[in-house]
Each structure stands twice: as structure tokens, then as C-alpha cells.
Design a protein around this motif. Structure first.
Motif, PDB file in Angstrom:
ATOM      1  N   VAL A 154       0.875  -1.169   0.000  1.00  0.00           N
ATOM      2  CA  VAL A 154       0.000   0.000   0.000  1.00  0.00           C
ATOM      3  C   VAL A 154       0.912   1.219   0.000  1.00  0.00           C
ATOM      4  N   LEU A 155       0.815   2.031  -1.064  1.00  0.00           N
ATOM      5  CA  LEU A 155       1.760   3.123  -1.296  1.00  0.00           C
ATOM      6  C   LEU A 155       1.051   4.469  -1.203  1.00  0.00           C
ATOM      7  N   ASP A 156       1.644   5.388  -0.469  1.00  0.00           N
ATOM      8  CA  ASP A 156       1.158   6.765  -0.375  1.00  0.00           C
ATOM      9  C   ASP A 156       1.470   7.469  -1.694  1.00  0.00           C
ATOM     10  N   GLY A 157       0.429   7.907  -2.413  1.00  0.00           N
ATOM     11  CA  GLY A 157       0.623   8.520  -3.709  1.00  0.00           C
ATOM     12  C   GLY A 157       1.034   9.971  -3.668  1.00  0.00           C
ATOM     13  N   ASP A 158       1.115  10.575  -2.483  1.00  0.00           N
ATOM     14  CA  ASP A 158       1.616  11.946  -2.351  1.00  0.00           C
ATOM     15  C   ASP A 158       3.085  11.954  -1.949  1.00  0.00           C
ATOM     16  N   ARG A 159       3.434  11.118  -0.994  1.00  0.00           N
ATOM     17  CA  ARG A 159       4.822  11.079  -0.507  1.00  0.00           C
ATOM     18  C   ARG A 159       5.659  10.022  -1.215  1.00  0.00           C
ATOM     19  N   PHE A 160       5.022   9.136  -1.951  1.00  0.00           N
ATOM     20  CA  PHE A 160       5.703   8.010  -2.606  1.00  0.00           C
ATOM     21  C   PHE A 160       6.491   7.193  -1.588  1.00  0.00           C
ATOM     22  N   ALA A 161       5.799   6.866  -0.516  1.00  0.00           N
ATOM     23  CA  ALA A 161       6.392   6.077   0.554  1.00  0.00           C
ATOM     24  C   ALA A 161       5.461   4.911   0.875  1.00  0.00           C
TER      25      ALA A 161
END
Length: 528
Positions: A154-161
Motif C-alpha cells: 500500500v503506497l502513499d501517492g503523495d509522498r511516494f512512501a
């Protein structure tokens, strides 16, 4: 059922059984006995799967017999599959390999009873949190499927983390589907396991095995039902999206003659409140309504010369009413126009695309498209007041562009090699496509196409010499994520305007990335 799967403790429990001394070599090894002794504990007595995946020809994917024999001999990293080279002779390994590629049992049953026996509710709804347990935008998450070691991130699409990484059933197949609010994601494995995963609490909540070999799943636009397309057995399975209980099993049987078919795809047609189903072996397209008030569907069709119309007997109405549309040949890959009035379908061996009008229920046009267009990856956009459709080809180095007003071919855009995926976004003037079906020198390249000029304007090589594929955009369309499709691969993030690399995240063969917002809003730049 315990989670995560497989349970790491199972290896210790099964080791004595799996690693017993090899029987004395014989001239003609008894493959069935060897399988019972060495494989059945994990893969099931009838090869239908258990702790391990099903061992049937339909479930092997691209794994050829020599490769399967190597796995039996040496095992498989990152799984509980041990190697048997020290306990089985080469003739015994060869016999086992041939056995697992033999046809499925002729009396195979996988109906509602068998499906229900596999179902587990892992977390009841009342135990789920009201809000996400993280601070990222829940609608700008990506679910990244990593087939290298059977996990998803599951990837944060704002921080790319990465927010969380969890194990999945082996060999996820077909794109995940999201609930209308974006909270739940439904994952399906080639072995037919459907897992409902809660993106708020980051845990699986229910699971069921809907088939033995399955192709993809679809979720109804109202979030009530999950549809599963099965190759084995030949069926369409409809599940309750809440607890994955069986609502109906529909055998894939032709209207006339009794022939059965593999079900090659199922998709949701949101404006029609129905599932559209493609058949692999019979010339029919099905529409299965999930509208409680669906009008009667007519079958047993005959032509009335007096009335000049088609009429017949009402077969069903309301929920799950089944409508059949006859086509000249089976269509095993298709996409819709944005209003969902028409579908474009192609046959595996055909050299054309057929346009089927879903309103009148018949083909209305054909488009000459050679080289096996991958319509399931097609996209559309507006150009000079006209709606265009574009699709890559699996066997030709080109992207075809079609005018959806007259179904004429507008352009054939050359690429470095045959491609699999084509992606864009409403907020970018560019479409991105890979050449992953090409040879060396092509499959590492992403081509950027200007949707205005219909020309390739940029070539990107995220990892020279390594396969690059599957682009997906962030919610706002400002960034494009590309997979380096290798076991020690990566997700590479690009600025969608400057084409500069922004981030690189190591991943284990990231086969696909799926943005919650783009999927639930039916972005014209991604598959639905």
C-alpha cells in the motif's frame, strides 16, 4: 483460517512428510503414488490446491514442463516449496512433472457448496475502525502487486512512501477492484481465491475460493456484488461483496447445443447496472443485471416475418437476469466506450475488432486491427471535438487510434516493440505505453505519445536492459509510476510534465499499480 498465508509454521509441520526417504528407483515410476506421497499434503489430493497452489495445466500460466521439473528438483525461493533433488530420482521428477500437466479430473465439481466450505470472515464489520490508521490521503493510495514474492504494498501517492506491505495468495491475476468509497480492495489469485482487504485498517477481512482457475473479478458499481470469471470450472460466480458468501453460480453453457465455455473476462458496466461477460469458447457475450428491477430478458429467439422483429419467451427478470448477445466468434478481450453503450471486442485468432451495441444487442461494426490488439488496456480521450480510442497490440509494434464516431482508424503509431499496457490521465496531454512484448532493445522502453499530434515525443528507459511496463498516474495526474518488471525491480516515479525521475522504490516484480481514485472515478486514462 490463519493470516498471513501461507502460515510459516506449516513448513515445520509438513517437513517430515515432505522429506522422507525416496522409494527405491523403479523403471517406470508410479506418478500418482509419488504425487500422493510428496505433493498432496500441500497441493490437494486432486491437485486442486491447498496450502500450495493448484497443480493443473490451466493453473500453470507460462510455466513450461522443464521449468516445473526444475522447481520440483530445486524448490522455489520465498515460498514453502522444498526441493526434492536429494530424495527423488530424475525419472521420478520427470514422471511427477508429466502428472501435474495431465488434464483436470473429469468429474471436477466446484459449486456453491464447495465454495462456501472455503469461506472465512476474518474480521467482522463491527471490529473495523471508522477512519484510516494512517495520515495519507486514502483516495490517493496505490495498491502495488508484487508477484516476485507474493506480496502487495500500500503506497502513499503523495509522498511516494510505502505505508504497509502484506502477503497475498500466490499468482494474483487480473486487476484489483475497489469498493465505491475506496475503502476495500478485492484481490483474486489464479487459483480462484478472492480476498477482501480493508485499506483503512490494513488487514484482510474475508476470503473465499470462487474457482479452481479464475481470470478476473468485477465489483458492481453499487458495491453489493463481486463477479468472478472462471476458466475451471466453466462458470460465472456471483458473491456478496460484504462477506463473500455465494449468491449464485451460473454455469457457462451455450443457449443452443449445450456446449460449455471458459469465462475469459467479466467487467462492470456502471451506467447499465450490469456485468458484461466474455466467453472464451462460445460465440456469446452475456449481460448479467444487478438491478433489482431489471426488465424481462428474452431467450429462445425467433424471427417473426409478420412483425419484422425478434421475439421469444421471457427467461428472467430482476436481479441477475441473464441476457445473451450472439456474435460471430468468441470475444475474449474487450473494452467499453465511455457511455457503456458499445463494447469493442477481439478474438485471440482474429484480425479484426467487433463493435457490439449493447442497447440493440448485436454487432454493428468491425474495425480491421491486426496483431492482437489488447483492448483491455485501451484508453479514450477527446481530440478536436471527437472521442478517440487507442489500444496497444500484443503482436505488432504499434498503437492503433480509432475515431469512435465512425469506427475508422485514425492513426497507427509505431512503437519500439509490441506492448501490453497503455495509460494516461485527464490532466495530461500524454499517453504512456510500454514495449514489454518486444525483444532486447525494446522491452526496456516506455514511449510517451502526444495525444494531440498522435506522435511519440519521448522515450524513457527506467532500467536499461530490463523490462519496463504498466504505467499508472497519481490522483491529480502530475506523476506517472512505471514498473521495472523484474524480481529485483522497482517502481519508478516520473514527473508527468517534465519526464524527470522523482523517486525509485525497490519492489519484487511489481506487476501492477492501481490508484484508488482513478479506479473508482473511472478515469479515462486507465482500465476499468
Amino acid at each position: 483460517m490463519r493470516w498471513p498465508w501461507p502460515d510459516p509454521r506449516a513448513a515445520a509441520l509438513l517437513a517430515p512428510l515432505l522429506m522422507t526417504a525416496a522409494p527405491a528407483a523403479v523403471a517406470r515410476p508410479d506418478a500418482a503414488t509419488l504425487y500422493s506421497q510428496r505433493c498432496a499434503a500441500c497441493h490437494g489430493a486432486e491437485r486442486l490446491g491447498g496450502r500450495g497452489p493448484a497443480l493443473l495445466p490451466e493453473n500453470m500460466g507460462r510455466l513450461r514442463p522443464p521449468q516445473a521439473g526444475a522447481v520440483i528438483a530445486r524448490g522455489r525461493p520465498a515460498t514453502q516449496m522444498p526441493g526434492f533433488a536429494d530424495t527423488l530420482s530424475p525419472p521420478e521428477i520427470e514422471a511427477l512433472t508429466a502428472f501435474i500437466y495431465s488434464p483436470a479430473p473429469p468429474d471436477l465439481r466446484w459449486g456453491a457448496t464447495e465454495i462456501e466450505e472455503t469461506r472465512s470472515v476474518l474480521v467482522p464489520p463491527e471490529r473495523l475502525p471508522a477512519r484510516p490508521v494512517f495520515d495519507a490521503d486514502p483516495l490517493n493510495l496505490f495498491v502495488v502487486v508484487e508477484t516476485g514474492d507474493h506480496h502487495a504494498t500500500v503506497l502513499d501517492g503523495d509522498r511516494f512512501a510505502p505505508i504497509h506491505r502484506f502477503p497475498t495468495r500466490p499468482a494474483l491475476h487480473g486487476g484489483p477492484k475497489f469498493s465505491p468509497d475506496g475503502r476495500f480492495v478485492y484481490l483474486m489469485s489464479r487459483d480462484g481465491w478472492v480476498t477482501k482487504y480493508d485499506l483503512y485498517s490494513l488487514q484482510p477481512v474475508a476470503e473465499v475460493r470462487a474457482g479452481v482457475n479464475s481470470r478476473n473479478v468485477a465489483l458492481s458499481s453499487d458495491g453489493r456484488f463481486v463477479a468472478v470469471a472462471n476458466y475451471l470450472p466453466h462458470s460465472l460466480v456471483l458473491l456478496d461483496a460484504g462477506d463473500l458468501s455465494v449468491k449464485r453460480v451460473v454455469p457457462a453453457v451455450a443457449l443452443r447445443g449445450g456446449a460449455t465455455s471458459r469465462v475469459s473476462a467479466v467487467y462492470d458496466a456502471r451506467p447499465r447496472r450490469s456485468f458484461i461477460v466474455a466467453m472464451k469458447d462460445i460465440p456469446e457475450v452475456w449481460e448479467v443485471s444487478y438491478d433489482d428491477n431489471a426488465p424481462p430478458v428474452y431467450t429462445g429467439l425467433v424471427h417473426s416475418h409478420e412483425k419484422g422483429m425478434v421475439e421469444g419467451l421471457a427467461a428472467s427478470a430482476g436481479l441477475f437476469a441473464l441476457r445473451r448477445i450472439a456474435v460471430e466468434e468468441p470475444l475474449d478481450d474487450f473494452m467499453f466506450d465511455p457511455p457503456y453503450r458499445s463494447l469493442l471486442g477481439s478474438a485471440r485468432e482474429g484480425g479484426r475488432t467487433v463493435v457490439v451495441n449493447l442497447t440493440v444487442g448485436r454487432p454493428v461494426a468491425t474495425v480491421p486491427l491486426e496483431g492482437l490488439p489488447h483492448l483491455g488496456s485501451g484508453i479514450t480521450w477527446m481530440r478536436e471535438g471527437r472521442r478517440l480510442l487507442a489500444t496497444p497490440h500484443l503482436k505488432e509494434p504499434q498503437v492503433s487510434v480509432i475515431d469512435m464516431a465512425n469506427w475508422g482508424v485514425v492513426a497507427r503509431i509505431p512503437t519500439d516493440g509490441p506492448g501490453f499496457f497503455l495509460r494516461s490521465h485527464e490532466r495530461t496531454p500524454y499517453a504512456w505505453t510500454d514495449s514489454m512484448m518486444g525483444g532486447p532493445g525494446a522491452r526496456d522502453t516506455i514511449q510517451v505519445i502526444d495525444k494531440r499530434s498522435l506522435e511519440v515525443v519521448r522515450r524513457l528507459r527506467p532500467a536499461p536492459g530490463r523490462t519496463a511496463a504498466h504505467v499508472e498516474f497519481t490522483r491529480d495526474g502530475r506523476h506517472a509510476l512505471v514498473s521495472v518488471w523484474e524480481d529485483d525491480g522497482a517502481v519508478v516515479v516520473y514527473d508527468a510534465e517534465s519526464f524527470e525521475e522523482v523517486a525509485r522504490l525497490p519492489m519484487r516484480r511489481p506487476s501492477g499499480k492501481y490508484n484508488v481514485f482513478n479506479k473508482i472515478t473511472l478515469s479515462e486514462g486507465t482500465s476499468h
